[in-house]
Design a protein around this motif. Structure first.
Motif, PDB file in Angstrom:
ATOM      1  N   THR A 194      64.781  -4.949  36.853  1.00 35.22           N
ATOM      2  CA  THR A 194      65.164  -3.840  37.722  1.00 35.22           C
ATOM      3  C   THR A 194      66.319  -4.234  38.634  1.00 35.22           C
ATOM      4  O   THR A 194      67.219  -3.436  38.898  1.00 35.22           O
ATOM      5  CB  THR A 194      63.957  -3.386  38.565  1.00 35.22           C
ATOM      6  N   ALA A 195      66.308  -5.485  39.093  1.00 33.16           N
ATOM      7  CA  ALA A 195      67.353  -5.975  39.999  1.00 33.16           C
ATOM      8  C   ALA A 195      68.587  -6.479  39.252  1.00 33.16           C
ATOM      9  O   ALA A 195      69.514  -7.004  39.882  1.00 33.16           O
ATOM     10  CB  ALA A 195      66.782  -7.091  40.874  1.00 33.16           C
ATOM     11  N   ASP A 196      68.607  -6.346  37.926  1.00 26.64           N
ATOM     12  CA  ASP A 196      69.737  -6.746  37.087  1.00 26.64           C
ATOM     13  C   ASP A 196      70.050  -8.239  37.218  1.00 26.64           C
ATOM     14  O   ASP A 196      71.216  -8.654  37.275  1.00 26.64           O
ATOM     15  CB  ASP A 196      70.982  -5.921  37.432  1.00 26.64           C
ATOM     16  N   VAL A 197      69.018  -9.054  37.244  1.00 23.18           N
ATOM     17  CA  VAL A 197      69.168 -10.504  37.373  1.00 23.18           C
ATOM     18  C   VAL A 197      69.372 -11.120  35.989  1.00 23.18           C
ATOM     19  O   VAL A 197      68.654 -10.787  35.041  1.00 23.18           O
ATOM     20  CB  VAL A 197      67.929 -11.119  38.054  1.00 23.18           C
ATOM     21  N   SER A 198      70.338 -12.048  35.879  1.00 21.88           N
ATOM     22  CA  SER A 198      70.614 -12.745  34.628  1.00 21.88           C
ATOM     23  C   SER A 198      70.277 -14.225  34.758  1.00 21.88           C
ATOM     24  O   SER A 198      69.978 -14.727  35.858  1.00 21.88           O
ATOM     25  CB  SER A 198      72.098 -12.606  34.264  1.00 21.88           C
TER      26      SER A 198
END
Length: 282
Positions: A175-179
């Protein structure tokens, strides 16, 4: 949007890797501690690397967060289809020689494989579920460290047809667009880190059968003793963890071969700089 603000009841799944540890850190920061009815669990198979166990304990101590160390302890009705029993342990007395994993294989009378991943299902998912049910919960969120750059896993977890009896997936990192790059950058700034390969070639579970052959051989070049447990399990069941060869015994032979070749190459280089490079991988 506040992806790390969560409400209980929830199981925060801590695998012992950098990603799930980052997720836990963010949850603690966003909620100013562990929210009510939220429980951090680590399901120990006995085949996690010692660096993983050390890392989990350090996270717990540094961040003042209780982590429930759980181990599979048999099937409730003695059958693989029944719910598992579990025992709660700690950093000091947790299994370190594959005992829960071996016991589960014996009780199931078969080896897990890429199609029937009984190790993940029983030792991890169902053991964590049994713990949450033991607290009286019948429904809860299962907070998992799956990143945005893992779209297939994200889609699988969010599939409306998925069986959520072991918790409804909550994926704050996606959801937080963490890679993965975000995760590695975070740990570079911390005063401590997981003492394992940042690229994940070794992984938390030593010699997991889902890893590529070359990664397993590479690991065995440096730590040949780790093959013993896996060879014992395949020998007892007269089978393999994968349909496609090689057996772990053959992986060990390959690692021994490459180790000897590398040793010979280094000896020749030290003794005669004119010696041609050794192409042992050809």
């Amino acid at each position: 949007m506040k992806p790390y603000v969560i409400e209980g009841p929830a199981q925060i799944c801590f695998s012992g890797g950098r990603t799930s540890a980052f997720m836990l850190h963010q949850i603690l920061a966003a909620n100013e501690g562990l929210p009510p009815d939220c429980h951090v669990t680590f399901e120990n198979t006995g085949k996690e690397r010692p660096q993983t166990l050390d890392f989990i304990e350090e996270c717990a101590l540094r961040w003042s967060v209780p982590v429930h160390w759980l181990e599979w302890d048999g099937f409730l009705e003695g059958e693989p289809q029944s719910r598992p029993c579990f025992r709660e342990v700690n950093f000091h007395n947790a299994a370190r020689h594959g005992e829960p994993f071996a016991a589960m294989i014996n009780a199931s009378t078969m080896l897990p494989n890429p199609v029937k991943r009984m190790c993940t299902i029983n030792l991890k998912i169902r053991t964590g579920s049994a713990f949450m049910r033991s607290l009286g919960f019948r429904e809860w969120d299962s907070v998992m460290g799956i990143r945005a750059d893992e779209p297939l896993r994200v889609a699988r977890m969010r599939d409306p047809a998925r069986d959520n009896t072991s918790g409804v997936p909550l994926l704050p990192l996606a959801t937080a667009d963490v890679s993965k790059r975000d995760i590695l950058d975070f740990w570079k700034r911390q005063p401590f880190d997981l003492a394992l390969d940042p690229q994940g070639d070794l992984g938390n579970c030593d010699l997991c059968f889902l890893k590529a052959r070359y990664k397993l051989v590479r690991a065995l070049i440096n730590e040949p003793e780790r093959a013993v447990w896996w060879i014992e399990q395949e020998t007892k069941r007269s089978g393999t963890f994968r349909k496609d060869p090689p057996h772990y015994r053959d992986l060990l032979r390959a690692a021994d071969f490459y180790r000897r070749q590398l040793s010979l190459a280094f000896e020749e280089e030290d003794g005669d700089s004119s010696v041609t490079d050794c192409y042992c991988g050809d």
